[in-house]
Design a protein around this motif. Sequence first.
Motif, PDB file in Angstrom:
ATOM      1  N   LYS A 178      58.317  24.436  -4.771  1.00 55.47           N
ATOM      2  CA  LYS A 178      58.072  24.969  -3.438  1.00 55.47           C
ATOM      3  C   LYS A 178      57.918  26.474  -3.554  1.00 55.47           C
ATOM      4  CE  LYS A 178      60.642  23.564  -0.074  1.00 55.47           C
ATOM      5  NZ  LYS A 178      61.835  23.225   0.733  1.00 55.47           N
ATOM      6  N   CYS A 179      57.308  27.073  -2.563  1.00 59.16           N
ATOM      7  CA  CYS A 179      57.128  28.523  -2.598  1.00 59.16           C
ATOM      8  C   CYS A 179      58.471  29.248  -2.659  1.00 59.16           C
ATOM      9  CB  CYS A 179      56.331  28.978  -1.381  1.00 59.16           C
ATOM     10  SG  CYS A 179      54.594  28.475  -1.405  1.00 59.16           S
ATOM     11  N   SER A 180      59.506  28.664  -2.058  1.00 56.87           N
ATOM     12  CA  SER A 180      60.816  29.307  -2.069  1.00 56.87           C
ATOM     13  C   SER A 180      61.433  29.338  -3.461  1.00 56.87           C
ATOM     14  CB  SER A 180      61.762  28.598  -1.102  1.00 56.87           C
ATOM     15  OG  SER A 180      61.876  27.226  -1.425  1.00 56.87           O
ATOM     16  N   ASP A 181      61.009  28.433  -4.359  1.00 56.73           N
ATOM     17  CA  ASP A 181      61.565  28.424  -5.712  1.00 56.73           C
ATOM     18  C   ASP A 181      61.163  29.657  -6.503  1.00 56.73           C
ATOM     19  OD1 ASP A 181      62.788  25.949  -5.301  1.00 56.73           O
ATOM     20  OD2 ASP A 181      60.943  24.875  -5.816  1.00 56.73           O
ATOM     21  N   ILE A 182      60.039  30.237  -6.197  1.00 58.56           N
ATOM     22  CA  ILE A 182      59.578  31.432  -6.901  1.00 58.56           C
ATOM     23  C   ILE A 182      59.468  32.613  -5.949  1.00 58.56           C
ATOM     24  CG2 ILE A 182      58.350  30.161  -8.697  1.00 58.56           C
ATOM     25  CD1 ILE A 182      55.800  30.530  -7.107  1.00 58.56           C
ATOM     26  N   GLY A 183      60.054  32.476  -4.755  1.00 60.89           N
ATOM     27  CA  GLY A 183      59.986  33.556  -3.771  1.00 60.89           C
ATOM     28  C   GLY A 183      60.896  34.710  -4.129  1.00 60.89           C
ATOM     29  N   LEU A 184      60.520  35.886  -3.679  1.00 55.83           N
ATOM     30  CA  LEU A 184      61.291  37.101  -3.928  1.00 55.83           C
ATOM     31  C   LEU A 184      62.190  37.477  -2.755  1.00 55.83           C
ATOM     32  CD1 LEU A 184      58.458  39.292  -5.519  1.00 55.83           C
ATOM     33  CD2 LEU A 184      60.143  37.856  -6.680  1.00 55.83           C
ATOM     34  N   THR A 185      62.278  36.610  -1.755  1.00 51.29           N
ATOM     35  CA  THR A 185      63.098  36.905  -0.583  1.00 51.29           C
ATOM     36  C   THR A 185      64.547  36.507  -0.835  1.00 51.29           C
ATOM     37  OG1 THR A 185      62.613  34.732   0.354  1.00 51.29           O
ATOM     38  CG2 THR A 185      61.183  36.559   0.988  1.00 51.29           C
ATOM     39  N   SER A 186      65.440  37.109  -0.046  1.00 53.06           N
ATOM     40  CA  SER A 186      66.845  36.751  -0.100  1.00 53.06           C
ATOM     41  C   SER A 186      67.097  35.510   0.749  1.00 53.06           C
ATOM     42  CB  SER A 186      67.706  37.911   0.380  1.00 53.06           C
ATOM     43  OG  SER A 186      67.478  39.074  -0.396  1.00 53.06           O
ATOM     44  N   ARG A 187      68.332  35.091   0.799  1.00 52.70           N
ATOM     45  CA  ARG A 187      68.685  33.883   1.547  1.00 52.70           C
ATOM     46  C   ARG A 187      68.920  34.249   3.014  1.00 52.70           C
ATOM     47  NH1 ARG A 187      73.020  30.277  -1.524  1.00 52.70           N
ATOM     48  NH2 ARG A 187      72.326  28.890   0.159  1.00 52.70           N
ATOM     49  N   LEU A 188      67.831  34.394   3.742  1.00 55.31           N
ATOM     50  CA  LEU A 188      67.917  34.687   5.162  1.00 55.31           C
ATOM     51  C   LEU A 188      68.126  33.397   5.943  1.00 55.31           C
ATOM     52  CD1 LEU A 188      65.000  37.275   5.553  1.00 55.31           C
ATOM     53  CD2 LEU A 188      67.448  37.775   5.478  1.00 55.31           C
ATOM     54  N   VAL A 189      68.687  33.525   7.138  1.00 53.90           N
ATOM     55  CA  VAL A 189      68.861  32.366   8.005  1.00 53.90           C
ATOM     56  C   VAL A 189      67.514  31.855   8.473  1.00 53.90           C
ATOM     57  CG1 VAL A 189      69.871  31.570  10.173  1.00 53.90           C
ATOM     58  CG2 VAL A 189      71.161  33.109   8.691  1.00 53.90           C
ATOM     59  N   SER A 190      66.573  32.753   8.725  1.00 50.70           N
ATOM     60  CA  SER A 190      65.240  32.394   9.192  1.00 50.70           C
ATOM     61  C   SER A 190      64.212  32.928   8.203  1.00 50.70           C
ATOM     62  CB  SER A 190      64.981  32.970  10.588  1.00 50.70           C
ATOM     63  OG  SER A 190      63.669  32.699  11.020  1.00 50.70           O
ATOM     64  N   VAL A 191      63.335  32.037   7.702  1.00 47.35           N
ATOM     65  CA  VAL A 191      62.303  32.418   6.742  1.00 47.35           C
ATOM     66  C   VAL A 191      60.956  31.914   7.248  1.00 47.35           C
ATOM     67  CG1 VAL A 191      63.870  32.418   4.764  1.00 47.35           C
ATOM     68  CG2 VAL A 191      62.676  30.311   5.400  1.00 47.35           C
ATOM     69  N   PRO A 192      59.860  32.483   6.782  1.00 47.17           N
ATOM     70  CA  PRO A 192      58.537  32.005   7.203  1.00 47.17           C
ATOM     71  C   PRO A 192      58.299  30.570   6.746  1.00 47.17           C
ATOM     72  CG  PRO A 192      58.394  34.181   6.187  1.00 47.17           C
ATOM     73  CD  PRO A 192      59.771  33.695   5.942  1.00 47.17           C
ATOM     74  N   PRO A 193      57.590  29.774   7.541  1.00 41.36           N
ATOM     75  CA  PRO A 193      57.259  28.402   7.111  1.00 41.36           C
ATOM     76  C   PRO A 193      56.463  28.355   5.820  1.00 41.36           C
ATOM     77  CG  PRO A 193      56.844  28.695   9.463  1.00 41.36           C
ATOM     78  CD  PRO A 193      57.141  30.050   8.916  1.00 41.36           C
ATOM     79  N   LEU A 194      55.831  29.453   5.480  1.00 43.21           N
ATOM     80  CA  LEU A 194      55.065  29.525   4.237  1.00 43.21           C
ATOM     81  C   LEU A 194      55.934  29.187   3.029  1.00 43.21           C
ATOM     82  CD1 LEU A 194      52.743  30.489   2.361  1.00 43.21           C
ATOM     83  CD2 LEU A 194      53.512  32.813   2.796  1.00 43.21           C
ATOM     84  N   LEU A 195      57.198  29.615   3.031  1.00 44.88           N
ATOM     85  CA  LEU A 195      58.065  29.395   1.877  1.00 44.88           C
ATOM     86  C   LEU A 195      58.481  27.941   1.729  1.00 44.88           C
ATOM     87  CD1 LEU A 195      60.336  32.568   2.070  1.00 44.88           C
ATOM     88  CD2 LEU A 195      58.478  32.106   0.484  1.00 44.88           C
ATOM     89  N   ASN A 196      58.303  27.125   2.745  1.00 45.20           N
ATOM     90  CA  ASN A 196      58.664  25.712   2.664  1.00 45.20           C
ATOM     91  C   ASN A 196      57.505  24.827   2.220  1.00 45.20           C
ATOM     92  OD1 ASN A 196      61.318  26.215   3.590  1.00 45.20           O
ATOM     93  ND2 ASN A 196      60.603  26.225   5.717  1.00 45.20           N
ATOM     94  N   GLN A 197      56.371  25.431   1.875  1.00 49.09           N
ATOM     95  CA  GLN A 197      55.214  24.662   1.433  1.00 49.09           C
ATOM     96  C   GLN A 197      55.451  24.089   0.027  1.00 49.09           C
ATOM     97  OE1 GLN A 197      52.248  23.899   2.923  1.00 49.09           O
ATOM     98  NE2 GLN A 197      52.885  24.853   4.848  1.00 49.09           N
TER      99      GLN A 197
END
Length: 394
Positions: A178-197
């Motif tokens: 998933k995009c979140s596996d290689i994402g550079l964002t921190s563990r926010l409560v709310s993230v863009p739907p893009l990262l769940n692709q």
Amino acid sequence: MVSEKNEPVALVVNRLKSFAKSAQDFTNHILHNFESSRRRHPIQILKRLQREAFSDIMKLRDRQDKVERLLSYKSSNSSPFNETRTHVRGEVEVLGLLLMIDRINKDNRDAIHRTGTKTGTNSRFTFETTVLENDTLKAEFVSAGDSGQLGQLLLAKVVYAANISDWCSLTAVPLGAKCSDIGLTSRLVSVPPLLNQHIGSGINLVLKKANVIGSLAQFVSVMGSQLDSSRITHFLSTFGQVKYQLSWSTKVLLLALHRVPKFSSDASLGPIALPIGMFRWRKDPIEVLDGSFGSAALVVESDVDESMRVGGWVEMNNACERNLQWGISISDLPEDDFGWGVRMGGSSNWDHFEVETLSKIKFGRNFSVQPSIMYVIDGSTQFPALMMKSSWSF
């Protein structure tokens, strides 16, 4: 007369004296030689022992060199997993939802799906080990079910992260990326739907320099056709990220995903098997595929302290009419204490809006309960909901 008689006696005495002296000299010579031989004998023995010991030491050293060469060859050709430990982590989550509505229809169900809420029991087991000192290999097994029933345990994700240098790293995901596996964002409560692709299998390259981090990933995924379930479509996804550190606590991220269908077939050998030849077994017309997807997001996040984070994001995509979405969140979720959080988000035309307040209560080190209240507006449908999420990790 007397003197003449004494001459033979004196002669005999003198001869006896000379004989005794000769015997004494002979005896002294023999004793001297014996003592000298006794002194020389231990020295000869020590010299002989020294020669033998030196010969044995040289033989042992030669054998030691052979053993060391054999061990070095074995270690150079041994498994990279030697002398490493595999860390196992498990997590079981139970999520329940109480809707304050009189009945559940299609509109309510679609509204819940758009919030990303999935009820039921989910279990996750992660095996992580160190490879070649600096690299890590992680395998994740999951089991998801509804109505409190656990499903079959399946291998869902494999991630290999290679740290090439301080400024370059490489991540390969053969399965379940998933995009979140290689994402550079921190563990926010709310993230863009893009990262769940879900983007399938591929590789990601990360480059770092000063306060800028950039990454570029190429992935392949296999999906069934919406018009014909018997046909398989391969998608190529390109995912890029740029992260800029404004200060020690604030960073800005730009994310972009472009996914296009490359070809469709009646059978599939898996996401990694791609036909690249120019020869076809029959002259069929090339099918023009549709279903490309593009999305870009801007994320701003800031760390107030060790556990408190504030963030916001805006995403634009061409997947649906709600092509512009946004979200903000603030949370204080320490690892071993009481935590809380608030998030809200929606679309630009306000036909979808949701707000959620949550709290996190820890019971010991491994068990936590997260009750929350959510209010959803989706077109003409609106309702409040109570959620209860319990998590047990080990």
